[in-house]
Write a protein that holds these residues in place. Structure first.
Motif, mmCIF file in Angstrom:
data_model
loop_
_atom_site.group_PDB
_atom_site.id
_atom_site.type_symbol
_atom_site.label_atom_id
_atom_site.label_comp_id
_atom_site.label_asym_id
_atom_site.label_seq_id
_atom_site.Cartn_x
_atom_site.Cartn_y
_atom_site.Cartn_z
ATOM 1 N N LEU A 485 0.568 -1.424 0.101
ATOM 2 C CA LEU A 485 0.309 -0.286 0.080
ATOM 3 C C LEU A 485 0.799 1.569 0.425
ATOM 4 N N ALA A 486 0.655 2.183 -0.360
ATOM 5 C CA ALA A 486 0.765 3.639 -0.922
ATOM 6 C C ALA A 486 0.402 4.528 -1.033
ATOM 7 N N ASN A 487 0.665 5.764 0.216
ATOM 8 C CA ASN A 487 0.064 7.517 0.335
ATOM 9 C C ASN A 487 1.440 8.125 -0.535
ATOM 10 N N VAL A 488 0.056 8.564 -1.310
ATOM 11 C CA VAL A 488 0.730 9.811 -2.496
ATOM 12 C C VAL A 488 0.161 10.657 -1.380
ATOM 13 N N MET A 489 0.995 11.602 -1.559
ATOM 14 C CA MET A 489 0.752 13.256 -0.595
ATOM 15 C C MET A 489 1.087 14.221 -1.121
ATOM 16 N N VAL A 490 0.257 15.068 -1.719
ATOM 17 C CA VAL A 490 0.898 15.864 -2.609
ATOM 18 C C VAL A 490 0.959 17.317 -1.769
ATOM 19 N N SER A 491 1.477 18.350 -1.016
ATOM 20 C CA SER A 491 1.125 20.052 -0.570
ATOM 21 C C SER A 491 1.543 20.504 -0.879
ATOM 22 N N LYS A 492 0.286 21.742 -0.603
ATOM 23 C CA LYS A 492 0.311 23.241 -1.860
ATOM 24 C C LYS A 492 1.446 24.104 -1.223
ATOM 25 N N LYS A 493 2.163 23.960 -0.111
ATOM 26 C CA LYS A 493 3.509 24.383 -0.012
ATOM 27 C C LYS A 493 4.363 23.736 -0.007
ATOM 28 N N PRO A 494 5.910 23.784 -0.248
ATOM 29 C CA PRO A 494 6.607 23.095 0.426
ATOM 30 C C PRO A 494 6.332 21.904 1.009
ATOM 31 N N PHE A 495 6.984 20.719 1.238
ATOM 32 C CA PHE A 495 6.840 19.735 2.494
ATOM 33 C C PHE A 495 8.385 20.805 3.277
ATOM 34 N N GLU A 496 8.203 21.064 4.881
ATOM 35 C CA GLU A 496 9.466 22.105 4.899
ATOM 36 C C GLU A 496 9.834 20.923 5.962
ATOM 37 N N ALA A 497 11.486 21.560 6.587
ATOM 38 C CA ALA A 497 12.286 20.328 7.188
ATOM 39 C C ALA A 497 11.558 19.874 8.469
ATOM 40 N N LYS A 498 10.350 20.467 8.994
ATOM 41 C CA LYS A 498 10.083 19.561 10.021
ATOM 42 C C LYS A 498 8.908 18.731 9.848
ATOM 43 N N ASP A 499 8.423 18.950 8.499
ATOM 44 C CA ASP A 499 7.789 17.742 8.044
ATOM 45 C C ASP A 499 8.520 16.673 7.371
ATOM 46 N N ASP A 500 9.663 16.462 6.935
ATOM 47 C CA ASP A 500 10.441 15.485 6.802
ATOM 48 C C ASP A 500 10.669 14.986 7.822
ATOM 49 N N GLU A 501 11.228 16.037 9.178
ATOM 50 C CA GLU A 501 11.767 15.032 10.068
ATOM 51 C C GLU A 501 10.204 14.720 10.945
ATOM 52 N N LYS A 502 9.445 14.836 11.080
ATOM 53 C CA LYS A 502 8.453 13.923 11.408
ATOM 54 C C LYS A 502 8.331 13.202 10.238
ATOM 55 N N ILE A 503 8.048 13.037 9.045
ATOM 56 C CA ILE A 503 7.350 11.882 8.677
ATOM 57 C C ILE A 503 8.867 10.009 8.530
ATOM 58 N N ARG A 504 10.309 10.984 8.703
ATOM 59 C CA ARG A 504 11.401 9.684 8.980
ATOM 60 C C ARG A 504 10.344 8.888 10.665
ATOM 61 N N GLU A 505 9.623 10.410 11.402
ATOM 62 C CA GLU A 505 9.478 10.001 13.302
ATOM 63 C C GLU A 505 8.676 8.967 13.360
ATOM 64 N N VAL A 506 7.382 9.459 12.263
ATOM 65 C CA VAL A 506 6.671 7.996 12.531
ATOM 66 C C VAL A 506 7.228 6.900 11.180
ATOM 67 N N LEU A 507 7.646 7.090 10.182
ATOM 68 C CA LEU A 507 8.336 5.837 9.565
ATOM 69 C C LEU A 507 8.892 4.635 10.841
ATOM 70 N N ASP A 508 9.897 5.568 11.568
ATOM 71 C CA ASP A 508 10.521 4.428 12.383
ATOM 72 C C ASP A 508 9.733 4.569 12.926
ATOM 73 N N ARG A 509 8.494 5.162 13.887
ATOM 74 C CA ARG A 509 7.781 4.069 14.545
ATOM 75 C C ARG A 509 7.300 2.808 14.561
ATOM 76 N N TYR A 510 6.159 3.265 12.746
ATOM 77 C CA TYR A 510 5.365 2.195 12.905
ATOM 78 C C TYR A 510 6.094 1.211 11.425
ATOM 79 N N GLY A 511 7.477 1.082 10.937
ATOM 80 C CA GLY A 511 8.096 0.288 10.227
ATOM 81 C C GLY A 511 7.263 0.315 8.940
ATOM 82 N N PHE A 512 7.009 1.926 8.669
ATOM 83 C CA PHE A 512 6.941 1.758 7.263
ATOM 84 C C PHE A 512 8.130 2.126 5.928
ATOM 85 N N ASP A 513 8.018 2.639 5.058
ATOM 86 C CA ASP A 513 9.013 2.851 4.071
ATOM 87 C C ASP A 513 8.491 4.450 3.505
ATOM 88 N N LEU A 514 9.478 5.115 3.139
ATOM 89 C CA LEU A 514 9.654 5.997 2.138
ATOM 90 C C LEU A 514 10.242 5.889 0.828
#
Length: 807
Positions: A485-514
């Motif tokens: 399963l894949a989740n494609v996300m499109v942000s109206k403004k560019p993803f910021e560094a804090k967004d990418d940091e949060k994504i990595r945190e969630v990926l590590d916590r739940y075992g998802f892939d980027l």
């Protein structure tokens, strides 16, 4: 009894028979959508046309079959044939082996996306099964064809009133269909279709015995309908692609069948998208299926509210981790999973948009005590509406717009002429969603990563950003996955560094892939689509067509390139929907073979080509062209109306109603409006022009009225369609009239050629639209009427009546 009374009785009998036939045809569409892949729904149209054509040919080879003496009996045979399908469905409850032998192989294995269904093996056995199925449900149409062709042959050349009666009766059946299925199931409705046909029997044969027989048979069929509805004995015992006699609840309407069923424990263990690292309890669940393959689940409300971490550990929850306290717009939340995911985060409010009222009824009423009625939660607002139109007319802005994977298909609830079209995943749809996002809002669409779905979603995102003039699309796109399963996300403004940091945190916590940005060596297909300066070249390097679908060709799930489809060579790992389309192509070939064997070869072998002086070629090409062109323009118009009306059922209803009423009126006025070959030629040119207008100008008009109330949109769609339908009702009866006295002998052959063309078009036009789009489809329909004009001109001038045409 006077001749006038006999004629009026014939007209009423034809109308009743045609109403029963069209009801049977539409009910078959609904049943096919439940029993098999939705690709097969269009088979019923082809089968009906094939039966009518074969009946016409039978009358041509043996005229006595069409005589008045047989009509009442053949009408009753048709009625009993219709009801035999109902009895077969009832018999499956007693003999489940019947379902395995005849129906089960046409299902995708439930929730096993990497396992191929039996139908993907295109072998002789499958061809035999499809042939048996086609004959088994299609043979009753033959007797309708015999009766109709017999009457038209007898009344030729003055057939306009009788030909119109078939259109107007069919219009009655079309109008009754959605009303009938609001009260009874599709299997039970078969009894009503049979009753309509049975009521016409006493009108064909005015004897006292037939009067009582026809009335008694009709009454018995209505009683059979009531029995089937009250007892549930003919309810289709299918859910999740297998026989299931213990379905918990069923709801029918003209839009779909929604069935609730108990989920086996294995079906709830670690579904894709649910973190494998989550070790807590899962809420109890009940399965829900819309027709054959629209799956969603109902969740225990108390357990769901008490266990928010279960939902936060889902891949669909990713945008809520990035936008705390979001205001969310959810399309197609089905059984409520997406709603529970959103509500598991503090401060989130939800606007849910669900198109199917029966799904809402299951969640809120039938199983309300189980689900806790999530749509009635104070944080949730519900709109039962089409997502595209809602996005157009809504003025609110949202932090998250989401559509999740499992319940993402509209086609299973559509039935007719749909294949895998999806107007929620087109370039124009994504622009509508973009306009509803806040400044930092996220569009989140979750689909299976296999079968090119993630690639196509990413291509849609790249196309959207290019349309909006964004120079660096990679800064606005993130793709995460969990297994398939894949989740494609499109942000109206560019993803910021804090967004990418949060994504990595969630990926590590739940075992998802980027999946994007790509973290491995080299580049992935996703990264080429997003980062390539020339996206067209990047898309060409992929074996499948994953370019952004458009409203003109909205087949999101179909990714085979036209050249590969035509050649029969599907590269690599073709997906479920691509394989379904492959089966449809096989069905098309089978229908052509059956049509040739039953419509063309017998008359060629026994009688040879009909003689119309030196003009036989032009006469036959004329009737072939108008037969093919009629179906192409009719189906193409359905496609055009789908977006403005919001659901395929409404588009089918409006189109059939308009074409049947309009063409019926055209038939009645054909003698006055097209009394000569010259005027008939002018009407053929008018049809070609109106077809081109439907292809290229009508979409702009319909787009402008999308925000109008439904009644206004319905009326506008009807008015847009009626002129074309009216004009298309004239070429057949006008030409028959101008053939003069010879039409009585020629009509069965003409009927057969016209029917053969219609059968070919009924499935062929779907393949054309799927590969080349709606505009090309309508252009071909217009071209067919230009060919008819050329055929008419080819007859020359100064024809005498013995040459077959008068001027």
């Amino acid at each position: 009894m006077t001749a006038g009374e006999v004629r009026r009785g014939e007209l009423l009998a034809l109308a009743l028979l045609s109403a029963g036939m069209l009801l049977y045809e539409l009910v078959l569409i609904r049943i096919f959508s439940v029993l098999m892949w939705y690709h097969f729904a269009s088979l019923s149209i082809g089968l009906a046309l094939l039966g009518l054509g074969a009946g016409g040919l039978a009358v041509g080879l043996k005229p006595s079959l069409g005589s008045a003496a047989y009509r009442a009996r053949f009408t009753l045979v048709f009625a009993f044939g219709v009801v035999s399908v109902l009895l077969y469905l009832a018999l499956m409850h007693s003999l489940p082996e019947l379902s395995r032998l005849t129906l089960a192989p046409f299902h995708q294995p439930f929730y096993k996306p990497f396992e191929r269904a039996q139908t993907t093996d295109l072998d002789v056995e499958l061809a035999v099964r499809l042939t048996v199925l086609s004959v088994g449900v299609g043979w009753p149409f033959f007797f309708t064809g015999v009766v109709t062709a017999g009457v038209l042959r007898e009344r030729a050349p003055d057939i306009k009133k009788h030909y119109a009666a078939t259109f107007l009766g069919s219009a009655l059946g079309c109008a009754l269909f959605p009303l009938l299925l609001s009260y009874v199931s599709a299997p039970a409705a078969l009894g009503v279709a049979g009753a309509f046909a049975a009521l016409s029997a006493p009108l064909w044969n005015r004897s006292k015995s037939m009067k009582w027989t026809g009335t008694a048979v009709a009454a018995c069929f209505v009683a059979l309908c009531v029995w089937a509805e009250v007892s549930g004995s003919a309810e289709i015992p299918f859910a999740r692609g297998r026989y299931d006699p213990d379905i918990l609840a069923v709801r029918w309407n003209s839009m779909s069948r929604v069935a609730a069923f108990s989920l086996p424990p294995d079906d709830m263990l670690r579904p894709q998208g649910q973190s494998v690292k989550y070790k807590g309890e899962q809420p109890r669940q009940i399965g829900l299926v819309v027709d054959d393959s629209g799956y969603t689940n109902l969740y225990d409300g108390a357990q769901s509210a008490a266990n928010p971490e279960f939902f936060r550990a889902n891949l669909v929850a990713m945008p809520y981790h990035l936008r705390p306290g979001a205001k969310a717009l959810l399309f197609g939340p089905g059984g409520g999973k997406d709603v529970w995911i959103a509500l598991s985060f503090p401060g989130v409010t939800v606007q849910a948009v669900e198109i199917n009222p029966q799904v809402v009824e299951m969640v809120e009423e039938t199983f309300g005590a189980f689900t806790g009625k999530p749509y009635s939660d104070g944080r949730v607002k519900l709109a039962v509406a089409d997502a595209r139109r809602y996005a157009r007319q809504d003025s609110e802005k949202y932090d998250v717009i989401g559509a999740s994977a499992v319940f993402g298909r509209l086609p299973p609830s559509a039935g007719a002429f749909t294949l895998s079209e999806d107007l929620l995943h087109t370039a124009e749809a994504f622009e509508d969603y973009w306009d509803r996002l806040t400044g930092d809002g996220i569009l989140s669409v979750t689909r299976f990563a296999y079968e090119q779905r993630a690639l196509r979603l990413t291509a849609l995102a790249r196309d959207l950003l290019e349309r909006k003039g964004i120079a660096e699309p990679g800064r606005h796109i993130r793709v995460v996955s969990d297994r398939g399963l894949a989740n494609v996300m499109v942000s109206k403004k560019p993803f910021e560094a804090k967004d990418d940091e949060k994504i990595r945190e969630v990926l590590d916590r739940y075992g998802f892939d980027l999946l994007y940005p790509y973290q491995g060596a080299g580049e992935s297909q996703l990264s080429r689509i997003v980062d390539s300066k020339n996206v067209e070249e990047a898309l060409k390097d992929i074996p499948f067509d994953v370019s952004a679908p458009t409203d003109d060709r909205p087949f999101f799930y179909y990714t085979v390139r036209p050249g590969d489809f035509i050649s029969g060579s599907i590269p690599g790992r073709a997906g479920f929907d691509d394989r379904g389309a492959e089966i449809l192509r096989l069905s098309f070939i089978i229908m052509i073979v059956i049509s040739t064997a039953s419509l063309l070869l017998p008359v060629l072998y026994l009688r040879g080509l009909p003689r119309v002086g030196r003009k036989s070629f032009w006469v036959l090409s004329y009737f072939f062209a108008i037969g093919f062109g009629y179906m192409v323009l009719e189906i193409g118009t359905m496609k055009r109306l789908l977006l403005v009306l919001g659901h395929p059922v409404y588009a089918v209803t409006v189109t059939l109603l308009a074409f049947l009423l309009g063409s019926g009126a055209g038939c009645l006025l054909s003698e006055r409006m097209a009394p000569s070959r010259k005027k008939l030629g002018l009407w053929l040119l008018v049809i070609a022009v109106l077809g081109a207008v439907q292809a290229h100008f009508t979409p702009h008009l319909l787009s402008a009225v999308m925000n109008y109330p439904f009644a206004a949109r319905f009326a506008i769609a009807l008015l847009v369609t009626l002129p074309l339908a009216f004009a298309m009702g004239m070429p057949f009866p006008a030409a028959i009239s101008q053939l003069g006295e010879s039409s009585g002998n020629l009509l069965p052959w003409i009927w057969s050629v016209n029917g053969f063309a219609s059968v070919c078009a009924s499935l062929g036009v779907l393949l054309l639209a799927m590969n080349f789009g709606y505009s090309a489809t309508l252009d071909m329909g217009a071209a067919c009427y230009l060919l008819a004009f050329v055929s008419l001109a080819g007859l020359g001038t100064g024809l005498s009546s013995d040459e077959g045409m008068t001027d």
